[in-house]
Every structure is written in structure tokens, then in C-alpha cells.
Motif scaffolding. Structure first.
Motif, PDB file in Angstrom:
ATOM      1  N   TYR A  68       6.362  -4.180   2.151  1.00 13.50           N
ATOM      2  CA  TYR A  68       5.155  -3.651   1.524  1.00 13.50           C
ATOM      3  C   TYR A  68       4.260  -4.778   1.016  1.00 13.50           C
ATOM      4  CZ  TYR A  68       7.131   1.008   1.837  1.00 13.50           C
ATOM      5  OH  TYR A  68       7.646   2.189   2.312  1.00 13.50           O
ATOM      6  N   LEU A  69       4.858  -5.880   0.565  1.00  8.40           N
ATOM      7  CA  LEU A  69       4.064  -7.036   0.185  1.00  8.40           C
ATOM      8  C   LEU A  69       3.312  -7.598   1.382  1.00  8.40           C
ATOM      9  CD1 LEU A  69       6.547  -8.912  -2.180  1.00  8.40           C
ATOM     10  CD2 LEU A  69       4.450  -7.742  -2.845  1.00  8.40           C
ATOM     11  N   VAL A  70       4.018  -7.717   2.501  1.00  8.00           N
ATOM     12  CA  VAL A  70       3.388  -8.227   3.722  1.00  8.00           C
ATOM     13  C   VAL A  70       2.302  -7.253   4.194  1.00  8.00           C
ATOM     14  CG1 VAL A  70       3.768  -8.793   6.145  1.00  8.00           C
ATOM     15  CG2 VAL A  70       5.408  -9.545   4.417  1.00  8.00           C
ATOM     16  N   GLY A  71       2.619  -5.965   4.161  1.00  7.48           N
ATOM     17  CA  GLY A  71       1.639  -4.961   4.563  1.00  7.48           C
ATOM     18  C   GLY A  71       0.389  -5.003   3.700  1.00  7.48           C
ATOM     19  N   TYR A  72       0.580  -5.231   2.409  1.00  9.63           N
ATOM     20  CA  TYR A  72      -0.569  -5.330   1.510  1.00  9.63           C
ATOM     21  C   TYR A  72      -1.431  -6.521   1.881  1.00  9.63           C
ATOM     22  CZ  TYR A  72      -3.370  -5.552  -2.725  1.00  9.63           C
ATOM     23  OH  TYR A  72      -4.427  -5.579  -3.602  1.00  9.63           O
ATOM     24  N   GLN A  73      -0.786  -7.671   2.107  1.00 12.90           N
ATOM     25  CA  GLN A  73      -1.531  -8.882   2.428  1.00 12.90           C
ATOM     26  C   GLN A  73      -2.286  -8.739   3.740  1.00 12.90           C
ATOM     27  OE1 GLN A  73      -2.206 -11.570   0.862  1.00 12.90           O
ATOM     28  NE2 GLN A  73      -3.150 -12.708   2.539  1.00 12.90           N
ATOM     29  N   GLU A  74      -1.642  -8.148   4.739  1.00 15.21           N
ATOM     30  CA  GLU A  74      -2.228  -8.108   6.076  1.00 15.21           C
ATOM     31  C   GLU A  74      -3.256  -6.999   6.252  1.00 15.21           C
ATOM     32  OE1 GLU A  74       1.064  -7.922   8.762  1.00 15.21           O
ATOM     33  OE2 GLU A  74       1.502 -10.078   8.580  1.00 15.21           O
ATOM     34  N   HIS A  75      -3.186  -5.925   5.449  1.00 17.52           N
ATOM     35  CA  HIS A  75      -4.120  -4.831   5.671  1.00 17.52           C
ATOM     36  C   HIS A  75      -4.563  -4.121   4.395  1.00 17.52           C
ATOM     37  CE1 HIS A  75      -6.089  -1.343   7.362  1.00 17.52           C
ATOM     38  NE2 HIS A  75      -5.229  -0.546   6.743  1.00 17.52           N
ATOM     39  N   PHE A  76      -3.610  -3.676   3.590  1.00 17.19           N
ATOM     40  CA  PHE A  76      -3.949  -2.729   2.530  1.00 17.19           C
ATOM     41  C   PHE A  76      -4.747  -3.333   1.379  1.00 17.19           C
ATOM     42  CE2 PHE A  76      -0.392  -0.612   4.658  1.00 17.19           C
ATOM     43  CZ  PHE A  76      -0.976   0.632   4.892  1.00 17.19           C
ATOM     44  N   SER A  77      -4.736  -4.669   1.243  1.00 19.78           N
ATOM     45  CA  SER A  77      -5.576  -5.272   0.200  1.00 19.78           C
ATOM     46  C   SER A  77      -7.052  -4.968   0.445  1.00 19.78           C
ATOM     47  CB  SER A  77      -5.354  -6.786   0.155  1.00 19.78           C
ATOM     48  OG  SER A  77      -5.713  -7.387   1.385  1.00 19.78           O
ATOM     49  N   SER A  78      -7.419  -4.800   1.717  1.00 18.72           N
ATOM     50  CA  SER A  78      -8.825  -4.552   2.052  1.00 18.72           C
ATOM     51  C   SER A  78      -9.267  -3.128   1.739  1.00 18.72           C
ATOM     52  CB  SER A  78      -9.064  -4.834   3.542  1.00 18.72           C
ATOM     53  OG  SER A  78      -8.306  -3.947   4.345  1.00 18.72           O
ATOM     54  N   CYS A  79      -8.307  -2.207   1.548  1.00 21.58           N
ATOM     55  CA  CYS A  79      -8.687  -0.821   1.238  1.00 21.58           C
ATOM     56  C   CYS A  79      -8.100  -0.354  -0.090  1.00 21.58           C
ATOM     57  CB  CYS A  79      -8.261   0.116   2.376  1.00 21.58           C
ATOM     58  SG  CYS A  79      -6.482   0.164   2.702  1.00 21.58           S
ATOM     59  N   ASN A  80      -7.702  -1.304  -0.933  1.00 18.65           N
ATOM     60  CA  ASN A  80      -7.146  -0.970  -2.245  1.00 18.65           C
ATOM     61  C   ASN A  80      -8.245  -0.447  -3.159  1.00 18.65           C
ATOM     62  OD1 ASN A  80      -5.844  -0.818  -4.679  1.00 18.65           O
ATOM     63  ND2 ASN A  80      -5.417  -3.005  -4.855  1.00 18.65           N
ATOM     64  N   PRO A  81      -8.178   0.805  -3.597  1.00 18.01           N
ATOM     65  CA  PRO A  81      -9.223   1.345  -4.474  1.00 18.01           C
ATOM     66  C   PRO A  81      -9.038   0.961  -5.939  1.00 18.01           C
ATOM     67  CG  PRO A  81      -7.608   3.045  -4.019  1.00 18.01           C
ATOM     68  CD  PRO A  81      -7.176   1.830  -3.245  1.00 18.01           C
ATOM     69  N   TYR A  82      -7.989   0.138  -6.233  1.00 13.43           N
ATOM     70  CA  TYR A  82      -7.715  -0.277  -7.606  1.00 13.43           C
ATOM     71  C   TYR A  82      -7.911  -1.784  -7.756  1.00 13.43           C
ATOM     72  CZ  TYR A  82      -5.134   4.182  -7.610  1.00 13.43           C
ATOM     73  OH  TYR A  82      -4.757   5.496  -7.494  1.00 13.43           O
ATOM     74  N   PRO A  83      -9.112  -2.327  -7.549  1.00 15.25           N
ATOM     75  CA  PRO A  83      -9.293  -3.769  -7.717  1.00 15.25           C
ATOM     76  C   PRO A  83      -9.046  -4.176  -9.162  1.00 15.25           C
ATOM     77  CG  PRO A  83     -11.417  -2.676  -7.561  1.00 15.25           C
ATOM     78  CD  PRO A  83     -10.372  -1.639  -7.250  1.00 15.25           C
ATOM     79  N   VAL A  84      -8.471  -5.370  -9.330  1.00 19.61           N
ATOM     80  CA  VAL A  84      -8.136  -5.824 -10.678  1.00 19.61           C
ATOM     81  C   VAL A  84      -9.375  -5.828 -11.573  1.00 19.61           C
ATOM     82  CG1 VAL A  84      -7.180  -7.722 -12.021  1.00 19.61           C
ATOM     83  CG2 VAL A  84      -6.264  -7.227  -9.759  1.00 19.61           C
TER      84      VAL A  84
END
Length: 361
Positions: A68-84
Motif C-alpha cells: 500500500y505504501l508503494v501503491g500510494y507513491q506510484e499512483h494514489f498520492s495523485s488522487c488523495n483527497p486528504y492533502p496535508v
């Protein structure tokens, strides 16, 4: 577990770890791992967010599987609706459900929830708190208990989080005093090419201005959720790991060069890992040298043409043996040329020579 049990059994140990992390940031993962117990196996992440660069140079996820960490880095960070940065508009030091940032209805419709959060049991109501914001850096802790457990014990989880918040606030303030690294302060800023200082586990310690700009684009280089330098292209990243291993584990002065092409400009470039023996702790410089950068040809006039060829080869990461093979000279001749470069630049190590050459304008 009851709130009273948390106060008596878990809080003392957690406070020890919190204030330990204030002095040594390497203890944050220990605190976060221990935090999972009173939150019944929750996962989450502690973000240290740089407001000026809009990047997260330091982050400590906990309880998340590697895939899930790898998946976040490779794709899901770009569609995360919860930006810091969205937490900046919330009341500081206040434990808040994530629905204050993204409504439950909006979250349930998102790809991020359905393909990344939901498989991990993360609720749209998971808890977050901004525990530091000085205008330059914002620190946010997100805790995500299992969705069913959060529905049942949400009040207790919130109260436990609230009891930790003032201590987290003090610990982060103390850590800012202790986080300055005298070994790395300002070092990469000496280079006009992209330069990134990393530790042995690829944790990013410092970057120079060209690297900051490049990392914001996230088109080639990026920092993953646990603060490690990553190359977007998987083949280049694999070769980069080999170069890092060569420097830290095989004791080579230079790792690489890793030949690559920059995705935005299309320029060819060389990725070089440069050992820094002048530092007490194991650190290395990652240099991204574009072939359009003509500084490698602008050597002092006292260099002979043969010495200039060797200097250019060293800048691209070639070993002395490889250079002698390509130049059609003996290794002894190459060593004499290297000794001449040492004498003319006032250096005595290959890594220091490369650093000297890169600082030439």
C-alpha cells in the motif's frame, strides 16, 4: 480497554517514547508502533510538511503494508483527497475527524477510498490533528483505527488522542531544535546541478534549490511516504539502488553512472551517487547531471587535455579502470593523471575531486 486503563498502562510508555523522539527522530517509528496497541491495531502516518516547498521531506507511516505504501507513491498520492495542507484551516491541536476535510459522501465516491483506504479498513471518519504549524513547517498526525472499531470506540480513541496532543506539540518543538544536522547543513547548496544528500537507507537529509524544484514536479525524482528518495522509472530506480549499494556496502567512491532520460525535457542525464568520506555518519550525495550541462568542459586552464578528459569521465561516474579502457591508456597512466588532478585541485580523494569539479562555474 477503558480510558482509565490507557492512562495507567499505555500513556507512561508512550510519553517516554514521545520525548525520546524529540531528541532522536529515529524513535518516532517506535512511538508510532507502540501507539497502535491502545488504538486496537490502527494504522496511520505522521507528516512533517514543508509549507514553502509543499513537500513532505519527513514522514513516518505505521501499520501500513508495503504494497500500500508503494501503491500510494506510484499512483494514489495523485488522487488523495486528504492533502496535508488542508489541515491548516482546522483548529490547531484539536483532534478532528477527516470528514471535516472531506465529507463522508465525497470520500465514498472517490477512487482513493474505494481502492486504497477501504481495502485497509480505513474509515472516512479516521482521526487527525495538526500538532505544529509555525508558518514554515506543519506536522500532522493521522490515526486510522479499523472502521468498525472506530464506530464502536470512537469517543475513547478521540480522548486518548487528545491526551497525547500537548505532549506531541512539545516534542515537535523540541525536535526542531535537535533536528538541525551540522554535517549536512548547506552542503548540497554548493552544487549548481541537482544534488540530494541521503543516508544509507536512502532517507533524504537535505536538497539544494535545483533539487527542490525538481522534486516538486515529481516527474522523475520523488520522496516516498517514508522519506526515501525514489526514481519514478522502475528500471532506473533498480539501477539507482545498485549504485547506492556500491557506495555504502561495497565502499566504492562513486556509484553509477545510471544513464537516464528526463521525462519533461527529454534530455539525457547521468545519475551519480557520490561517497562523502568527510562526514562522520554514512551519507552520500545523489547528483543528477544533465548532458546539456556544459560545466564539465569548463575546467581550469592548468588542466592538460588528458586531465580534462579524465575529469569529465569522473563527473559522469566512470571508474578509473573504465576510463583507462575507454581512453586506451594503461591504468598506471590514468593514476598519474588522477594524481596530477589531486595536486592541482588540492584534493586527495576521488570523491572530493568530483565534488570540487562540480562546484566550478
Amino acid at each position: 480497554m477503558t480510558l482509565n486503563a490507557f492512562v495507567l498502562e499505555d500513556l507512561p510508555a508512550l510519553l517516554d517514547l514521545i520525548y525520546g523522539a524529540a531528541v532522536n527522530k529515529e524513535l518516532w517509528p517506535l512511538f508510532l508502533d507502540r501507539l497502535r496497541k491502545p488504538f486496537d491495531g490502527a494504522n496511520g502516518i505522521l507528516h512533517f510538511f514543508d509549507i514553502e516547498t509543499q513537500t513532505t521531506p519527513l514522514a513516518f507511516p505505521f501499520g501500513l503494508e508495503q504494497k500500500y505504501l508503494v501503491g500510494y507513491q506510484e499512483h494514489f498520492s495523485s488522487c488523495n483527497p486528504y492533502p496535508v495542507q488542508s489541515f491548516a484551516r482546522l483548529a490547531p491541536f484539536t483532534v478532528t475527524p477527516a470528514t471535516a476535510v472531506v465529507s463522508r459522501e465525497e470520500a465514498l465516491r472517490s477512487e482513493f477510498y474505494n481502492d486504497w483506504m477501504r481495502p485497509q479498513g480505513i474509515s472516512p471518519e479516521h482521526l487527525g490533528c495538526m500538532i505544529h504549524n509555525d508558518g514554515r513547517e506543519m506536522v500532522v498526525l493521522a490515526i486510522a483505527p479499523d472502521e468498525k472499531k472506530l464506530e464502536r470506540d470512537g469517543d475513547r480513541y478521540t480522548r486518548q488522542f487528545e491526551l497525547l496532543t500537548p505532549h506531541l506539540k512539545r516534542a515537535v518543538a523540541l525536535s526542531k531544535v535537535n533536528r538541525a544536522d551540522p554535517m549536512s547543513a548547506g552542503l548540497p547548496a554548493q552544487f549548481s546541478c541537482i544534488a540530494i544528500l541521503i543516508s544509507q537507507n536512502r532517507a533524504v537529509k537535505a536538497v539544494n534549490p535545483p533539487a527542490e524544484s525538481h522534486l516538486r514536479e515529481r516527474s522523475f525524482l520523488s520522496i516516498d511516504p517514508i522519506g526515501k528518495l525514489r526514481i519514478k522509472d522502475s528500471d532506473v530506480h533498480s539501477a539507482f539502488l545498485t549504485a547506492v549499494d556500491a557506495v555504502f556496502n561495497c565502499q566504492a567512491p562513486v556509484g553509477g553512472p545510471v544513464q537516464c532520460r528526463l521525462p519533461v525535457s527529454g534530455d539525457r542525464a547521468s545519475l551519480v551517487v557520490l561517497k562523502l568520506p568527510m562526514l562522520e555518519a554514512p551519507h552520500a550525495l545523489v547528483l543528477l547531471i544533465s548532458e546539456r550541462n556544459e560545466r564539465a568542459d569548463q575546467f581550469p586552464s592548468q588542466f592538460t587535455s588528458a586531465e580534462a578528459r579524465l575529469a569529465k569521465a569522473l563527473l559522469t561516474g566512470l571508474s578509473l579502470a573504465d576510463f583507462s579502457d575507454q581512453a586506451g591508456i594503461s591504468i598506471n597512466t590514468a593514476r598519474k593523471q588522477l594524481a596530477a588532478l589531486f595536486a592541482k585541485t588540492g584534493t586527495n580523494r576521488q570523491a572530493a575531486l568530483v565534488a570540487w569539479l562540480l562546484q566550478r562555474n
